[in-house]
Design a protein around this motif. Structure first.
Motif, mmCIF file in Angstrom:
data_model
loop_
_atom_site.group_PDB
_atom_site.id
_atom_site.type_symbol
_atom_site.label_atom_id
_atom_site.label_comp_id
_atom_site.label_asym_id
_atom_site.label_seq_id
_atom_site.Cartn_x
_atom_site.Cartn_y
_atom_site.Cartn_z
ATOM 1 N N ARG A 110 22.553 -70.277 52.325
ATOM 2 C CA ARG A 110 23.484 -70.687 51.283
ATOM 3 C C ARG A 110 23.018 -71.983 50.621
ATOM 4 O O ARG A 110 23.233 -73.061 51.144
ATOM 5 N N THR A 111 22.361 -71.867 49.504
ATOM 6 C CA THR A 111 22.046 -72.992 48.644
ATOM 7 C C THR A 111 22.525 -72.637 47.240
ATOM 8 O O THR A 111 22.842 -71.488 46.960
ATOM 9 N N ARG A 112 22.547 -73.606 46.378
ATOM 10 C CA ARG A 112 23.128 -73.384 45.052
ATOM 11 C C ARG A 112 22.183 -72.715 44.062
ATOM 12 O O ARG A 112 22.635 -72.112 43.105
ATOM 13 N N ASP A 113 20.884 -72.841 44.251
ATOM 14 C CA ASP A 113 19.963 -72.276 43.262
ATOM 15 C C ASP A 113 18.647 -71.839 43.905
ATOM 16 O O ASP A 113 18.403 -72.085 45.069
ATOM 17 N N TRP A 114 17.826 -71.168 43.088
ATOM 18 C CA TRP A 114 16.507 -70.709 43.512
ATOM 19 C C TRP A 114 15.639 -71.945 43.703
ATOM 20 O O TRP A 114 15.514 -72.766 42.801
ATOM 21 N N ARG B 160 12.008 -74.053 45.414
ATOM 22 C CA ARG B 160 10.556 -73.975 45.511
ATOM 23 C C ARG B 160 10.151 -73.084 46.686
ATOM 24 O O ARG B 160 9.207 -72.300 46.594
ATOM 25 N N TYR B 161 10.870 -73.170 47.797
ATOM 26 C CA TYR B 161 10.533 -72.368 48.973
ATOM 27 C C TYR B 161 10.743 -70.877 48.715
ATOM 28 O O TYR B 161 10.028 -70.048 49.271
ATOM 29 N N ASN C 61 7.811 -68.158 49.225
ATOM 30 C CA ASN C 61 7.978 -66.966 50.069
ATOM 31 C C ASN C 61 7.641 -65.692 49.307
ATOM 32 O O ASN C 61 6.907 -64.831 49.814
ATOM 33 N N ALA C 62 8.164 -65.556 48.099
ATOM 34 C CA ALA C 62 7.930 -64.339 47.316
ATOM 35 C C ALA C 62 6.451 -64.195 46.946
ATOM 36 O O ALA C 62 5.877 -63.107 47.054
#
Length: 142
Positions: free
Chosen positions: A51-55, A57-58, A62-63
């Motif tokens: 649960r974080t607010r936005d996309w 760097r990590y 990962n992608a």
């Protein structure tokens, strides 16, 4: 997550890449690779659903790394024996699917309303719900 993905593919490659080993060792390595693939899926879910607010760097790292492992696994298709070729045909779409799964799950999590998770050490909010310890709870039993 990327290290687990690399370790899964490497274990599968060792399992099929030939060499002088018993059928037991090959089956054990194959089972280990399958269990590690399951652990990779669980780790992808854990990373994507945080649960974080936005996309962040990590998320991009990962992608992209999962997509890079798909390209590296595709390179196995042109090299080596028939079992290595088959493994490359399995790993490449597998890593690509893992990358797509991470992106979809992460975007789905970000689209959900943000609700901060309360701290597990915080006490109950409603004083009526709080339960006072009884004397029986305070004395140790023998």
């Amino acid at each position: 997550m990327s290290g687990l993905a690399l370790l899964t593919g490497a274990t599968a490659l060792v399992a099929v890449a030939g060499g002088h080993r018993s059928i037991f060792a090959t089956l054990l390595l194959t089972l280990l690779a399958a269990v590690m693939a399951h652990a990779l899926v669980v780790e992808i879910q854990r990373q994507a659903r945080r649960r974080t607010r936005d996309w962040g760097r990590y998320d991009t790292v990962n992608a992209v790394l999962l997509a890079c492992w798909a390209v590296c696994a595709a390179a196995l298709i042109g090299v080596g024996s028939r079992p290595v070729l088959i493994l490359g045909c399995v790993l490449s779409p597998g890593y690509a699917a893992a990358s797509a799964y991470f992106v979809v799950e992460r975007l789905r999590t970000l689209a959900a309303p943000f609700v901060p998770v309360p701290s597990p050490t915080a006490g109950p909010v409603d004083p009526a719900v709080a339960v006072e310890p009884s004397a029986a709870d305070a004395t140790p039993s023998v």
